[in-house]
Design an enzyme around this catalytic site. Structure first.
Site, mmCIF file in Angstrom:
data_model
loop_
_atom_site.group_PDB
_atom_site.id
_atom_site.type_symbol
_atom_site.label_atom_id
_atom_site.label_comp_id
_atom_site.label_asym_id
_atom_site.label_seq_id
_atom_site.Cartn_x
_atom_site.Cartn_y
_atom_site.Cartn_z
ATOM 1 N N ASN A 5 0.631 -1.212 -0.205
ATOM 2 C CA ASN A 5 0.041 0.239 0.087
ATOM 3 C C ASN A 5 1.214 1.418 0.052
ATOM 4 O O ASN A 5 1.248 1.683 1.204
ATOM 5 C CB ASN A 5 -0.811 0.214 0.719
ATOM 6 N N TRP A 6 1.373 1.991 -0.618
ATOM 7 C CA TRP A 6 1.904 2.722 -0.934
ATOM 8 C C TRP A 6 1.215 3.927 -0.766
ATOM 9 O O TRP A 6 1.903 5.241 -0.511
ATOM 10 C CB TRP A 6 2.016 3.254 -3.200
ATOM 11 N N LYS A 7 -0.007 3.870 0.018
ATOM 12 C CA LYS A 7 -0.859 5.492 0.030
ATOM 13 C C LYS A 7 -0.441 7.160 -0.760
ATOM 14 O O LYS A 7 -0.008 6.723 -1.904
ATOM 15 C CB LYS A 7 -0.152 5.648 1.451
ATOM 16 N N HIS A 91 -9.369 1.112 4.742
ATOM 17 C CA HIS A 91 -8.137 1.323 5.451
ATOM 18 C C HIS A 91 -8.358 2.288 6.595
ATOM 19 O O HIS A 91 -9.112 3.397 6.767
ATOM 20 C CB HIS A 91 -7.334 1.993 4.274
ATOM 21 N N GLU A 93 -6.877 4.884 7.521
ATOM 22 C CA GLU A 93 -6.179 5.836 7.089
ATOM 23 C C GLU A 93 -8.183 6.892 6.456
ATOM 24 O O GLU A 93 -7.830 8.147 7.176
ATOM 25 C CB GLU A 93 -5.544 6.154 6.656
ATOM 26 N N GLU A 160 -5.323 -5.036 10.782
ATOM 27 C CA GLU A 160 -4.485 -4.264 10.325
ATOM 28 C C GLU A 160 -4.544 -2.854 11.814
ATOM 29 O O GLU A 160 -5.763 -2.303 11.907
ATOM 30 C CB GLU A 160 -4.270 -2.862 9.363
ATOM 31 N N GLY A 166 2.142 2.284 11.004
ATOM 32 C CA GLY A 166 3.221 3.406 10.187
ATOM 33 C C GLY A 166 3.987 3.893 12.173
ATOM 34 O O GLY A 166 4.202 4.921 11.719
ATOM 35 N N SER A 205 3.486 -2.338 10.621
ATOM 36 C CA SER A 205 4.898 -2.040 10.715
ATOM 37 C C SER A 205 5.447 -3.527 9.993
ATOM 38 O O SER A 205 6.433 -4.187 10.540
ATOM 39 C CB SER A 205 5.184 -1.688 11.758
ATOM 40 N N GLY A 226 3.145 -1.246 5.029
ATOM 41 C CA GLY A 226 2.910 0.393 4.119
ATOM 42 C C GLY A 226 4.253 0.809 3.737
ATOM 43 O O GLY A 226 4.584 0.325 2.361
ATOM 44 N N GLY A 227 4.822 1.178 4.798
ATOM 45 C CA GLY A 227 6.354 2.286 4.819
ATOM 46 C C GLY A 227 7.364 1.184 3.670
ATOM 47 O O GLY A 227 8.193 1.574 3.216
HETATM 48 C C1 PEP Z 1 -1.030 -0.052 6.122
HETATM 49 O O1 PEP Z 1 -1.006 1.326 6.099
HETATM 50 O O2 PEP Z 1 -1.952 -0.553 5.428
HETATM 51 C C2 PEP Z 1 0.481 -0.747 6.852
HETATM 52 C C3 PEP Z 1 -0.019 -1.686 7.391
HETATM 53 O O3 PEP Z 1 1.242 0.412 6.502
HETATM 54 P P1 PEP Z 1 3.017 0.700 7.973
HETATM 55 O O4 PEP Z 1 3.289 -0.878 6.931
HETATM 56 O O5 PEP Z 1 3.879 1.605 7.649
HETATM 57 O O6 PEP Z 1 2.646 -0.260 9.176
#
Ligand code: PEP
Length: 246
Positions: A5-7, A91, A93, A160, A166, A205, A226-227
């Site tokens: 997930n590049w956001k 999601h 966010e 999640e 994040g 994470s 994500g990150g």
């Molecule tokens: C996400 O946004 O779906 C996510 C899991 O982010 P991160 O890996 O950065 O915690």
């Protein structure tokens, strides 16, 4: 499934550069379904560069109407048109900053499935909800209301925990397994034994050095990243955590 997930990251040229570097790194992986979810503006170019590869495309959101006066929104058909296989829905966010509710999630899932898109439904509790022992209650509500009147198990669910997204704070493998097992039980209440075929991804994470310990758990069927998905080398290391290229 391991999904990135590049956001709100990467322009079209950055997307092209990423894919050019990433595809050779994962070209021999056949035991993991690899998915990239770039922002809307990068979907078309991503589709072009992913063509013929072992990597599928996902969008990060969708609207439930087919077309019309809905400024700024994107329909399921538009995502099919740019060759998306999946769409991420709900999601945290989007729930936290953009007013997404279990009801809007439900409408979006129905519209996406009707258009033939695969759905990655995100659920998870906040830190406050976990600390007040409401994790299971929240997950149950998100599943029951998000999947209301949906009679197909052609879904992927991503657990999640909001406190792990994040933050660098990953759920322990035991915490993840406990939540995934609960989610599986709730899915069984809706879909019966077919729920054994629904993949439940962990997200929060995930990194190259913790993916293996999470994936070893019975009900952890993949990851949403994500990150650590923003660089081809770290995302490919996650995809290949178990020597998936051998
Ligand atoms: C996400 O946004 O779906 C996510 C899991 O982010 P991160 O890996 O950065 O915690």
């Amino acid at each position: 499934m391991i999904a990135a997930n590049w956001k709100m990251h990467k322009t079209t040229s950055e997307t092209r550069e990423y894919i050019t570097e990433f595809l050779p790194l994962v070209k021999d992986v056949s035991d993991v379904e690899i998915v990239l979810a770039p922002p809307f503006t990068s979907l078309a170019i991503a589709a072009k560069f992913l063509k013929g590869s072992n990597v599928k495309l996902a969008a990060q959101d969708v609207y439930w109407e087919e077309k019309g006066a809905f400024t700024g929104e994107i329909s399921p058909l538009m995502l099919k048109d740019v060759e998306c296989s999946y769409v991420i829905i709900g999601h945290s966010e989007r729930r936290q900053y953009f007013g997404e509710t279990d009801q809007t999630v439900n409408r979006k899932i129905k519209a996406a499935l009707k258009a033939g898109l695969g759905v990655i439904l995100c659920i998870g509790e906040t830190l406050q909800e976990r600390e007040s022992n409401r994790t299971f209650e929240v997950l149950k509500r998100q599943i029951t209301e998000g999947l209301k009147d949906i009679n197909t198990d052609a879904l992927v669910v991503a657990y999640e925990p909001v406190w792990a997204i994040g933050t660098g704070k990953t759920a322990t493998p035991e915490q993840a397994q406990e939540a995934h097992q609960f989610i599986r039980t709730e899915l069984k209440a809706i879909f019966g034994n077919e729920a054994d075929n629904i993949r439940i991804l962990y997200g929060g994470s995930v990194k190259p050095d913790n993916i293996a310990s999470l994936m070893v758990k019975d009900d952890v069927d993949g990851a949403l990243v994500g990150g650590a998905s923003l660089k081809p080398d770290s995302f490919s290391a996650i995809v290949k955590f178990q020597g998936g290229d051998s």
